[in-house]
Design a protein around this motif. Sequence first.
Motif, mmCIF file in Angstrom:
data_model
loop_
_atom_site.group_PDB
_atom_site.id
_atom_site.type_symbol
_atom_site.label_atom_id
_atom_site.label_comp_id
_atom_site.label_asym_id
_atom_site.label_seq_id
_atom_site.Cartn_x
_atom_site.Cartn_y
_atom_site.Cartn_z
ATOM 1 N N TYR B 35 0.628 -1.218 -0.284
ATOM 2 C CA TYR B 35 -0.176 -0.146 -0.387
ATOM 3 C C TYR B 35 0.568 0.984 0.003
ATOM 4 O O TYR B 35 2.115 0.832 0.180
ATOM 5 N N GLN B 37 0.081 5.715 1.024
ATOM 6 C CA GLN B 37 -0.262 6.169 2.168
ATOM 7 C C GLN B 37 0.419 7.523 2.105
ATOM 8 O O GLN B 37 1.677 8.060 2.079
ATOM 9 N N GLY B 40 -3.493 12.967 4.255
ATOM 10 C CA GLY B 40 -5.223 12.308 3.389
ATOM 11 C C GLY B 40 -5.919 11.990 2.758
ATOM 12 O O GLY B 40 -7.234 11.479 1.843
ATOM 13 N N MET B 41 -5.000 10.906 1.899
ATOM 14 C CA MET B 41 -5.840 10.150 1.041
ATOM 15 C C MET B 41 -6.327 8.488 1.730
ATOM 16 O O MET B 41 -6.453 7.177 1.058
ATOM 17 N N GLY B 42 -6.050 8.061 3.135
ATOM 18 C CA GLY B 42 -6.396 6.920 3.413
ATOM 19 C C GLY B 42 -4.918 6.134 2.325
ATOM 20 O O GLY B 42 -3.511 7.186 2.360
ATOM 21 N N LEU B 43 -4.994 4.642 2.459
ATOM 22 C CA LEU B 43 -3.783 4.035 2.225
ATOM 23 C C LEU B 43 -4.775 3.051 1.222
ATOM 24 O O LEU B 43 -5.636 2.853 0.730
#
Lengths: 113, 118
Positions: B35, B37, B40-43
């Motif tokens: 992932y 990260q 502000g975008m999450g994963l």
Amino acid sequence: ELKVEQNPLFLSMQEGKNYTIYCNYSTTSDRLYWYRQDPGKSLESLFVLLSNGAVKQEGRLMASLDTKARLSTLHITAAVHDLSATYFCAVDQRRGGADGLTFGKGTHLIIQP
Amino acid sequence: NAGVTQTPKFRVLKTGQSMTLLCAQDMNHEYMYWYRQDPGMGLRLIHYSVGEGTTAKGEVPDGYNVSRLKKQNFLLGLESAAPSQTSVYFCASSYSSLVAGDSNQPQHFGDGTRLSIL
């Protein structure tokens, strides 16, 4: 396409207060996860919710799942400063989890004395 | 217990350089994931693997390649780094559904690799 929305994205609250973080997801999913992340750190698993009506509690945190409403909540009771962190909910993209997780954008929680 | 180990922890690259991020897990997990990260975008899922010798694309695979030659290792490669790939990269692993069934086993995450591309 699976979408996961959390709200609020930012929350500042006082110690001793109660509050709830909401997580909505757009399609039927197998499992829902809650993770905690401290600044600059990894993700720590808090809860895994498997079925409709599931409720799990650990200390001052309680998570629940309503699969019909496609909604999970993370409730904080009598908040303490140590709970300050970013909380993510995530959902399996496919049954069995093989296709990975779709995450919400996270809720940045600050608990002030 | 080491769990999921990522190397390196930090790296600065110049645009156009290549590098490989290594993820190793000692929990005998079938599934492994990469992932990224961003603030502000999450994963977001880059690539994943459901077993040794298999890989698949996730949500944001462009510019990355992966390999899973051994069950315990999952490598993420950047062939020609771009500033848009500046991010924190997390590796994760989990049991397969055949092993975990309906149990409450989460994905286990490494500590992350902080990558800056100038």
